[in-house]
Design an enzyme around this catalytic site. Structure first.
Site, PDB file in Angstrom:
ATOM      1  CG  ASP A  31      68.565  60.154  33.616  1.00 27.96           C
ATOM      2  OD1 ASP A  31      68.846  61.185  32.986  1.00 27.96           O
ATOM      3  OD2 ASP A  31      69.204  59.075  33.478  1.00 27.96           O
ATOM      4  CG  ASN A  88      74.757  68.728  30.847  1.00 24.88           C
ATOM      5  OD1 ASN A  88      75.307  69.536  31.589  1.00 24.88           O
ATOM      6  ND2 ASN A  88      74.391  67.522  31.260  1.00 24.88           N
ATOM      7  CB  SER A  96      74.968  61.776  26.257  1.00 27.94           C
ATOM      8  OG  SER A  96      73.921  61.748  27.194  1.00 27.94           O
ATOM      9  CG  HIS A 101      67.917  66.408  28.314  1.00 26.26           C
ATOM     10  ND1 HIS A 101      68.443  66.323  27.050  1.00 26.26           N
ATOM     11  CD2 HIS A 101      68.918  66.090  29.167  1.00 26.26           C
ATOM     12  CE1 HIS A 101      69.706  65.953  27.123  1.00 26.26           C
ATOM     13  NE2 HIS A 101      70.022  65.811  28.404  1.00 26.26           N
TER      14      HIS A 101
HETATM   15  P1  5GP Z   1      72.832  64.621  28.941  1.00 27.67           P
HETATM   16  O1  5GP Z   1      74.132  63.945  29.249  1.00 27.67           O
HETATM   17  O2  5GP Z   1      72.584  64.699  27.454  1.00 27.67           O
HETATM   18  O3  5GP Z   1      72.671  65.948  29.624  1.00 27.67           O
HETATM   19  O4  5GP Z   1      71.713  63.712  29.596  1.00 27.67           O
HETATM   20  C1  5GP Z   1      71.068  62.667  28.921  1.00 27.67           C
HETATM   21  C2  5GP Z   1      70.354  61.868  29.989  1.00 27.67           C
HETATM   22  O5  5GP Z   1      69.392  61.057  29.348  1.00 27.67           O
HETATM   23  C3  5GP Z   1      71.286  60.949  30.778  1.00 27.67           C
HETATM   24  O6  5GP Z   1      71.199  61.279  32.151  1.00 27.67           O
HETATM   25  C4  5GP Z   1      70.756  59.546  30.464  1.00 27.67           C
HETATM   26  O7  5GP Z   1      70.812  58.674  31.563  1.00 27.67           O
HETATM   27  C5  5GP Z   1      69.320  59.832  30.026  1.00 27.67           C
HETATM   28  N1  5GP Z   1      68.782  58.882  29.079  1.00 27.67           N
HETATM   29  C6  5GP Z   1      69.382  58.459  27.917  1.00 27.67           C
HETATM   30  N2  5GP Z   1      68.583  57.603  27.268  1.00 27.67           N
HETATM   31  C7  5GP Z   1      67.453  57.479  28.021  1.00 27.67           C
HETATM   32  C8  5GP Z   1      66.253  56.722  27.857  1.00 27.67           C
HETATM   33  O8  5GP Z   1      66.047  55.985  26.889  1.00 27.67           O
HETATM   34  N3  5GP Z   1      65.321  56.838  28.830  1.00 27.67           N
HETATM   35  C9  5GP Z   1      65.498  57.650  29.916  1.00 27.67           C
HETATM   36  N4  5GP Z   1      64.503  57.705  30.816  1.00 27.67           N
HETATM   37  N5  5GP Z   1      66.611  58.380  30.102  1.00 27.67           N
HETATM   38  C10 5GP Z   1      67.590  58.292  29.157  1.00 27.67           C
END
Ligand code: 5GP
Ligand code: ZN
Length: 115
Positions: A31, A88, A96, A101
């Protein structure tokens, strides 16, 4: 591939990632904004926006993601100390990125609060 999906672009190699695992069905990478010493995301190559969109056709894929996560966690040295798997869905869960994932979080005692 879905246009404007950042994780589809990572799957396609259009956006770089710090990858730790890949196979025919999933990839896993660190992440970008880690919430724990180990914070790895396991994503399907197939675009599924969230668990509301997952169907019985995806049963094997979703199971595969879970089993890959346990192997990746073990490879990261987390098998004994433990880890949390988080997926999530939707606004209340603060999703987000709308390509499902599985978060693997570990490397320290995690918050006792689940929600
Ligand atoms: P969510 O909030 O949708 O469950 O998690 C999305 C995750 O994706 C977040 O923890 C965020 O830091 C990660 N993330 C968002 N954009 C990128 C990216 O471009 N590269 C990586 N490696 N992680 C990302
Ligand atoms: Zn996508």
């Amino acid at each position: 591939m879905v246009q404007d999906c950042i994780f589809c672009k990572i799957v396609a190699g259009e956006i770089p990632s710090n990858q730790v695992y890949a196979d025919e069905f999933v990839i896993a990478f660190h992440d970008i904004n880690p919430q724990a010493p180990t914070h790895i995301l396991v994503i399907p190559r197939k675009h599924i926006s969230d668990m509301n969109e997952a169907s019985p056709q995806d049963q094997a894929l979703l199971g595969h993601m879970m089993l890959c996560a346990s192997k990746i966690a073990a490879d990261a040295g987390l098998a004994e100390s433990g880890y949390r798997l988080v997926l999530n869905t939707g606004p209340d869960a603060r999703q987000s990125v709308f390509h499902i994932h599985l978060h693997i979080l570990g490397g320290r005692p995690l918050s006792g609060q689940m929600g």
